[in-house]
Motif scaffolding. Sequence first.
Motif, PDB file in Angstrom:
ATOM      1  N   GLU A 135       0.822  -1.222   0.000  1.00  0.00           N
ATOM      2  CA  GLU A 135       0.000   0.000   0.000  1.00  0.00           C
ATOM      3  C   GLU A 135       0.850   1.263   0.000  1.00  0.00           C
ATOM      4  O   GLU A 135       0.396   2.320  -0.421  1.00  0.00           O
ATOM      5  N   GLU A 136       2.090   1.156   0.441  1.00  0.00           N
ATOM      6  CA  GLU A 136       3.001   2.294   0.364  1.00  0.00           C
ATOM      7  C   GLU A 136       3.208   2.723  -1.082  1.00  0.00           C
ATOM      8  O   GLU A 136       3.469   3.896  -1.361  1.00  0.00           O
ATOM      9  N   GLY A 137       3.068   1.756  -2.012  1.00  0.00           N
ATOM     10  CA  GLY A 137       3.186   2.057  -3.439  1.00  0.00           C
ATOM     11  C   GLY A 137       1.881   2.522  -4.037  1.00  0.00           C
ATOM     12  O   GLY A 137       1.811   3.614  -4.632  1.00  0.00           O
ATOM     13  N   VAL A 138       0.808   1.732  -3.885  1.00  0.00           N
ATOM     14  CA  VAL A 138      -0.478   2.125  -4.467  1.00  0.00           C
ATOM     15  C   VAL A 138      -1.021   3.373  -3.784  1.00  0.00           C
ATOM     16  O   VAL A 138      -1.778   4.149  -4.381  1.00  0.00           O
ATOM     17  N   GLY A 139      -0.605   3.590  -2.537  1.00  0.00           N
ATOM     18  CA  GLY A 139      -1.034   4.779  -1.813  1.00  0.00           C
ATOM     19  C   GLY A 139      -0.497   6.073  -2.397  1.00  0.00           C
ATOM     20  O   GLY A 139      -0.919   7.162  -2.003  1.00  0.00           O
ATOM     21  N   ALA A 140       0.434   5.959  -3.316  1.00  0.00           N
ATOM     22  CA  ALA A 140       0.989   7.150  -3.962  1.00  0.00           C
ATOM     23  C   ALA A 140       0.046   7.745  -5.000  1.00  0.00           C
ATOM     24  O   ALA A 140       0.198   8.914  -5.387  1.00  0.00           O
ATOM     25  N   LEU A 141      -0.938   6.980  -5.457  1.00  0.00           N
ATOM     26  CA  LEU A 141      -1.856   7.470  -6.485  1.00  0.00           C
ATOM     27  C   LEU A 141      -2.739   8.571  -5.904  1.00  0.00           C
ATOM     28  O   LEU A 141      -3.341   8.398  -4.838  1.00  0.00           O
ATOM     29  N   PRO A 142      -2.842   9.704  -6.579  1.00  0.00           N
ATOM     30  CA  PRO A 142      -3.562  10.854  -6.004  1.00  0.00           C
ATOM     31  C   PRO A 142      -5.041  10.609  -5.747  1.00  0.00           C
ATOM     32  O   PRO A 142      -5.642  11.284  -4.916  1.00  0.00           O
ATOM     33  N   ALA A 143      -5.642   9.634  -6.441  1.00  0.00           N
ATOM     34  CA  ALA A 143      -7.063   9.339  -6.236  1.00  0.00           C
ATOM     35  C   ALA A 143      -7.284   8.238  -5.203  1.00  0.00           C
ATOM     36  O   ALA A 143      -8.427   7.855  -4.938  1.00  0.00           O
ATOM     37  N   TYR A 144      -6.208   7.753  -4.609  1.00  0.00           N
ATOM     38  CA  TYR A 144      -6.298   6.635  -3.656  1.00  0.00           C
ATOM     39  C   TYR A 144      -6.508   7.158  -2.241  1.00  0.00           C
ATOM     40  O   TYR A 144      -5.831   8.098  -1.805  1.00  0.00           O
ATOM     41  N   GLU A 145      -7.417   6.550  -1.514  1.00  0.00           N
ATOM     42  CA  GLU A 145      -7.670   6.918  -0.117  1.00  0.00           C
ATOM     43  C   GLU A 145      -6.620   6.264   0.773  1.00  0.00           C
ATOM     44  O   GLU A 145      -6.817   5.202   1.338  1.00  0.00           O
ATOM     45  N   CYS A 146      -5.492   6.915   0.880  1.00  0.00           N
ATOM     46  CA  CYS A 146      -4.347   6.378   1.623  1.00  0.00           C
ATOM     47  C   CYS A 146      -4.479   6.702   3.109  1.00  0.00           C
ATOM     48  O   CYS A 146      -4.765   7.832   3.468  1.00  0.00           O
ATOM     49  N   CYS A 147      -4.253   5.771   3.944  1.00  0.00           N
ATOM     50  CA  CYS A 147      -3.983   4.356   3.808  1.00  0.00           C
ATOM     51  C   CYS A 147      -4.583   3.659   5.032  1.00  0.00           C
ATOM     52  O   CYS A 147      -4.762   4.301   6.074  1.00  0.00           O
ATOM     53  N   THR A 148      -4.850   2.371   4.953  1.00  0.00           N
ATOM     54  CA  THR A 148      -5.507   1.681   6.066  1.00  0.00           C
ATOM     55  C   THR A 148      -4.790   0.415   6.526  1.00  0.00           C
ATOM     56  O   THR A 148      -5.160  -0.150   7.554  1.00  0.00           O
ATOM     57  N   PHE A 149      -3.785  -0.036   5.793  1.00  0.00           N
ATOM     58  CA  PHE A 149      -3.097  -1.277   6.169  1.00  0.00           C
ATOM     59  C   PHE A 149      -2.382  -1.132   7.506  1.00  0.00           C
ATOM     60  O   PHE A 149      -1.803  -0.090   7.814  1.00  0.00           O
ATOM     61  N   ARG A 150      -2.407  -2.230   8.292  1.00  0.00           N
ATOM     62  CA  ARG A 150      -1.621  -2.318   9.522  1.00  0.00           C
ATOM     63  C   ARG A 150      -0.789  -3.593   9.468  1.00  0.00           C
ATOM     64  O   ARG A 150      -1.318  -4.672   9.184  1.00  0.00           O
ATOM     65  N   GLY A 151       0.509  -3.479   9.723  1.00  0.00           N
ATOM     66  CA  GLY A 151       1.346  -4.656   9.785  1.00  0.00           C
ATOM     67  C   GLY A 151       0.895  -5.589  10.892  1.00  0.00           C
ATOM     68  O   GLY A 151       0.228  -5.174  11.855  1.00  0.00           O
ATOM     69  N   SER A 152       1.264  -6.865  10.774  1.00  0.00           N
ATOM     70  CA  SER A 152       0.846  -7.822  11.787  1.00  0.00           C
ATOM     71  C   SER A 152       1.708  -9.073  11.727  1.00  0.00           C
ATOM     72  O   SER A 152       2.476  -9.290  10.789  1.00  0.00           O
ATOM     73  N   VAL A 153       1.559  -9.889  12.759  1.00  0.00           N
ATOM     74  CA  VAL A 153       2.082 -11.247  12.778  1.00  0.00           C
ATOM     75  C   VAL A 153       0.908 -12.165  13.088  1.00  0.00           C
ATOM     76  O   VAL A 153       0.113 -11.883  14.000  1.00  0.00           O
ATOM     77  N   VAL A 154       0.784 -13.246  12.332  1.00  0.00           N
ATOM     78  CA  VAL A 154      -0.300 -14.205  12.526  1.00  0.00           C
ATOM     79  C   VAL A 154       0.308 -15.533  12.977  1.00  0.00           C
ATOM     80  O   VAL A 154       1.248 -16.041  12.355  1.00  0.00           O
ATOM     81  N   ALA A 155      -0.227 -16.088  14.067  1.00  0.00           N
ATOM     82  CA  ALA A 155       0.188 -17.402  14.554  1.00  0.00           C
ATOM     83  C   ALA A 155      -0.856 -18.426  14.136  1.00  0.00           C
ATOM     84  O   ALA A 155      -2.043 -18.281  14.452  1.00  0.00           O
ATOM     85  N   LEU A 156      -0.418 -19.437  13.409  1.00  0.00           N
ATOM     86  CA  LEU A 156      -1.307 -20.481  12.913  1.00  0.00           C
ATOM     87  C   LEU A 156      -0.958 -21.819  13.547  1.00  0.00           C
ATOM     88  O   LEU A 156       0.219 -22.117  13.799  1.00  0.00           O
ATOM     89  N   ASN A 157      -1.978 -22.639  13.777  1.00  0.00           N
ATOM     90  CA  ASN A 157      -1.739 -24.026  14.147  1.00  0.00           C
ATOM     91  C   ASN A 157      -1.149 -24.726  12.931  1.00  0.00           C
ATOM     92  O   ASN A 157      -1.779 -24.787  11.876  1.00  0.00           O
ATOM     93  N   ALA A 158       0.059 -25.245  13.062  1.00  0.00           N
ATOM     94  CA  ALA A 158       0.753 -25.794  11.896  1.00  0.00           C
ATOM     95  C   ALA A 158       0.064 -27.038  11.345  1.00  0.00           C
ATOM     96  O   ALA A 158       0.206 -27.354  10.160  1.00  0.00           O
TER      97      ALA A 158
END
Length: 368
Positions: free
Chosen positions: A24-47
Amino acid sequence: RAARITGSPVLYRGRLFVPIASAEEGVGALPAYECCTFRGSVVALNAATGEQVWRTFTIGEPATPRAKNAKGVQLWGPSGAAVWSAPTIDAQTNSMYIATGDAYSEPAPATSDAVAALDLDTGRIKWSVQATAGDAFTMACGTADTTNCPQKAGPDHDFGQSAVLVALGGGRRVLLAGQKSGVVHAFDPDHEGRKLWSATIGRGGELGGIEWGSATDGVLMFVPLSDITFKDPKARGRGGLSSEVGGGLFALRVADGKQAWMARPNGCGDRPSCSPALSAPAAVAAGAIFSGSIDGHFRAFSTSDGRVLWDFDTAREFETVNGAKGTGGSIDVGGPAIANGVVVTTSGYGQWGGMRGNVLLVFSPDGK
């Protein structure tokens, strides 16, 4: 939005820990884009089942509407703080360490450009230490159309690499991480990330500084430096790399950050768009550091003094075992893998003006 996995998931005690980054750091550069809503994360899964055990966001609250840009498009924040590389497991404290990237919009949260400790069982953030405050950035910054560049633009000084945990002896430990600022940081993992030392090895920038990964033999930390430079700064990613600036492999003492040696080979020769930048991660084994370069060379350096033990230019055509047409090029993003007496690297990466290619190369440790 635009979530992706760039770091390797880590399997530990029946759980798979997955770092989440974003484009989103890239697509967020577009002037018509509503930047930005992504949040980094770590997901723990049962393997065994793939069931989600927990998910921890690097930013505690979801993005909300903020100001509007010059074209009247709604902007959101806070956002960003991607986790670009693999988490680091600490069995001693039942923790994992992550390093985060910059913010994509304002306000930049305190967990961006930071190193943090998470509880392995619950994902709870135990502590977080920020290296660069106020770093909100999109790819619009520094271009002809800065509509979606944050008003108070930061320097884009992500942590792109995993943190490295090292035992110093006497019960002391250190957590090391290189940043796109060109600075290596040392934290105390047993005292809530207290800063122990910092060492500057490069000027830093949007593409590093220090990019994707460092290595250690327990005494020295081996840090590849990018500092990739374009002849025309506004031509970012469209060729025109400078062969005169960037690169270098640095050996720092893990105990105090003092430089032991530095090596700066340059294999560009007369290639028209080439850089000696070392953006890819390094790996170390049996007295040698293996490191690939944007100039296409894959080298082994001596851990004792940095001399080049062998150098293989991968930017050429290859006869492949599967019969496909093979061409090497720049080496970036992915680091070498070492196992069962061989060293494996990819070659060919055309983004940011590098040389395209499509090969997987397997070497013996002595370069054959």
